[in-house]
Write a protein that holds these residues in place. Structure first.
Motif, PDB file in Angstrom:
ATOM      1  N   PHE A   1       0.977  -0.956  -0.076  1.00 15.77           N
ATOM      2  CA  PHE A   1      -0.080  -0.138  -0.069  1.00 15.77           C
ATOM      3  C   PHE A   1       1.007   1.189  -0.068  1.00 15.77           C
ATOM      4  CE2 PHE A   1      -2.675  -3.585   1.603  1.00 15.77           C
ATOM      5  CZ  PHE A   1      -3.824  -3.082   1.159  1.00 15.77           C
TER       6      PHE A   1
ATOM      7  N   TRP B   1      -0.718  -0.472  -4.424  1.00 17.62           N
ATOM      8  CA  TRP B   1      -2.088  -0.133  -4.220  1.00 17.62           C
ATOM      9  C   TRP B   1      -1.830   1.375  -3.697  1.00 17.62           C
ATOM     10  CZ3 TRP B   1      -6.692  -3.270  -3.024  1.00 17.62           C
ATOM     11  CH2 TRP B   1      -7.751  -2.601  -2.671  1.00 17.62           C
ATOM     12  N   TYR B   2      -2.571   2.282  -4.639  1.00 15.77           N
ATOM     13  CA  TYR B   2      -2.594   3.662  -4.313  1.00 15.77           C
ATOM     14  C   TYR B   2      -3.659   4.289  -4.269  1.00 15.77           C
ATOM     15  CZ  TYR B   2      -1.369   8.701  -4.976  1.00 15.77           C
ATOM     16  OH  TYR B   2      -1.555   9.961  -4.919  1.00 15.77           O
ATOM     17  N   SER B   3      -3.825   5.029  -3.282  1.00 15.57           N
ATOM     18  CA  SER B   3      -5.584   5.574  -3.059  1.00 15.57           C
ATOM     19  C   SER B   3      -5.332   7.152  -2.618  1.00 15.57           C
ATOM     20  CB  SER B   3      -6.292   4.878  -2.072  1.00 15.57           C
ATOM     21  OG  SER B   3      -6.316   3.601  -2.046  1.00 15.57           O
TER      22      SER B   3
ATOM     23  N   THR C   1      -8.828   4.856  -6.239  1.00 12.84           N
ATOM     24  CA  THR C   1      -7.609   3.678  -6.283  1.00 12.84           C
ATOM     25  C   THR C   1      -7.214   3.300  -7.508  1.00 12.84           C
ATOM     26  OG1 THR C   1      -8.776   2.545  -4.171  1.00 12.84           O
ATOM     27  CG2 THR C   1      -7.055   1.498  -5.273  1.00 12.84           C
TER      28      THR C   1
ATOM     29  N   THR D   1      -4.167   0.672  -9.111  1.00 13.01           N
ATOM     30  CA  THR D   1      -3.390  -0.433  -8.732  1.00 13.01           C
ATOM     31  C   THR D   1      -2.625  -0.869 -10.017  1.00 13.01           C
ATOM     32  OG1 THR D   1      -4.661  -2.298  -9.030  1.00 13.01           O
ATOM     33  CG2 THR D   1      -5.006  -1.023  -6.998  1.00 13.01           C
TER      34      THR D   1
ATOM     35  N   ASN E   1     -11.338   2.243   0.402  1.00 14.70           N
ATOM     36  CA  ASN E   1     -11.478   3.246  -0.616  1.00 14.70           C
ATOM     37  C   ASN E   1     -11.919   4.341   0.130  1.00 14.70           C
ATOM     38  OD1 ASN E   1     -10.742   1.543  -3.271  1.00 14.70           O
ATOM     39  ND2 ASN E   1     -12.253   0.383  -2.086  1.00 14.70           N
TER      40      ASN E   1
END
Length: 405
Positions: free
Chosen positions: A77, A199-201, A207, A209, A359
């Motif tokens: 993450f 995984w980037y939000s 989001t 990924t 999310n």
């Protein structure tokens, strides 16, 4: 000679070819029909866990799947600028972890299942069922293109939006939207891509990924959470053009950082852009007369359950085994539901807040998620929060049908 029992299977993704494999092994004559014009090699990363892995083992396919895995080493993450917030390496477990020990592309697993089947299995592409006339001694089926044919049984394994299911069950089965829209695509691999599921939000429930594959490319996902009224946009997908989907994504992710600009730039060139609204299928019964549901058409638990592929593999194994073990199809269908229904119910029972909890809508919510992830990545806290990464993939006693064929 005893007449060979015939089955028509609608859908050639995972559940359909798995069913054909097992039914052929028990001496049935199988035809698989798929509306796509040819075998679909595309698709994102999927995992095989618990009982699903045991089914592969009994089919003699576990090592073939292991040889075709994506090489994903775990889940990371990311925060601002792509800095690592928390990481969860793959575990030597058949059920645990955000990344399973057996991660494979959907198309690669489907290819293995099709190739494992005997050449007696008939695959028809570019066609679909348009009518079903079920009687006491068989099913008369009409198709969009082919001439009508008669089968002993029809199995709908054509996904969450199963048109075959709708022909027989009407509105009896329902799709419950989970409030998340997801777009999948394959993009060129670059030197910055890794073997991690990154995984980037950002706030707003957005989001991005990236995941590795074994074909020299990268699998990308853009997801957005729908707040307020949950509009099931997938139900309108057939009336929405690819251009409209791309325009929406460019608006939503225009100011998102990390690798979002790279993915948006690749939308027009991706060979397998696919959009869906995440949901779950609820069906009070899985059979009616000589027609039965399988895979996502029966019980879609959604991608966020971590159970979709395992459920498809296990359901195909159980349905085929019960059909081989019983003289009358009604008894086989009853056994199939008795064995599978509790397993499905557990899979559909998602952890509280999923998928919105992963999310977040606000900057404060995202900060709180990062704090929780850092804690969960430590050994002590990880044991307490493991349910989020531990789907109930082994919560079934698999029957042994080895004596049947």
């Amino acid at each position: 000679m005893t007449r060979q029992i015939t089955a028509l299977i609608s859908g050639a993704s995972i559940a359909g070819p798995a069913l054909a494999y097992w039914l052929d092994r028990y001496g049935w004559a199988c035809t698989v029909i798929e509306r796509a014009p040819e075998f679909r090699d595309g698709g994102q990363n999927i995992d095989v866990r618990g009982a699903g892995r045991e089914v592969l083992r009994r089919a003699g396919l576990e090592e073939a799947v292991r040889a075709a895995t994506t090489g994903e080493v775990g889940t990371r993450f990311l925060g601002k600028g792509g800095a690592v917030v928390a990481e969860f390496p793959v575990r030597e477990s058949e059920s645990e972890g955000a990344t399973a020990e057996l991660e494979i592309l959907r198309g690669d697993l489907a290819r293995l299942l099709v190739d494992a089947g005997n050449e007696r299995i008939e695959y028809i592409y570019g066609d679909q069922i348009t009518g079903i006339d079920d009687s006491s001694d068989g099913v008369e089926v009409t198709f969009e293109h082919a001439a009508p044919r008669r089968f002993d049984l029809v199995i709908a394994a054509d996904g969450m939006r199963s048109s075959t299911r709708d022909l027989v069950f009407g509105s009896e089965a329902s799709v419950r939207p989970l409030g998340m829209q997801t777009t999948y695509l394959t993009i060129p691999r670059t030197e910055t891509d890794t073997s991690w599921w990154n995984w980037y939000s950002e706030p707003g429930g957005l989001t991005v990924t990236l995941r590795p594959d074994r074909h020299g490319t990268t699998r990308a996902v853009l997801s957005s959470v729908v707040y307020g009224e949950q509009v099931d946009v997938d139900a309108r997908a057939a009336r929405t053009s690819a251009a409209d989907h791309k325009a929406r994504l460019r608006r939503q992710f225009a100011h998102v950082g990390w690798e979002a600009p790279r993915i948006l730039a690749a939308l027009d060139d991706s060979p397998d852009l696919y959009f869906e609204s995440i949901g779950q299928v609820t069906a009070p019964r899985w059979s009616l007369g000589r027609v039965v549901l399988a895979g996502d058409a029966a019980w879609c638990a959604s991608p966020v359950s971590g159970m979709g592929t395992s459920l498809s593999l296990v359901g195909a194994y159980v349905l085929a085994g019960e059909l081989a073990a019983h003289v009358h199809h009604a008894d086989a269908f009853a056994g199939y539901e008795r064995i599978m229904r509790p397993f499905v119910n557990q899979a559909q029972n998602l952890p509280p807040g999923v998928p919105k909890i992963a999310n977040p809508r606000t900057r404060a919510g995202l900060a709180a998620l990062h704090v929780a992830l850092r804690a969960a990545s430590t050994p002590l806290v990880g044991k307490l929060t493991g349910r989020f990464f531990r789907p109930p993939a082994d919560k079934i006693d698999l029957p042994d049908y080895s004596h049947l064929g």
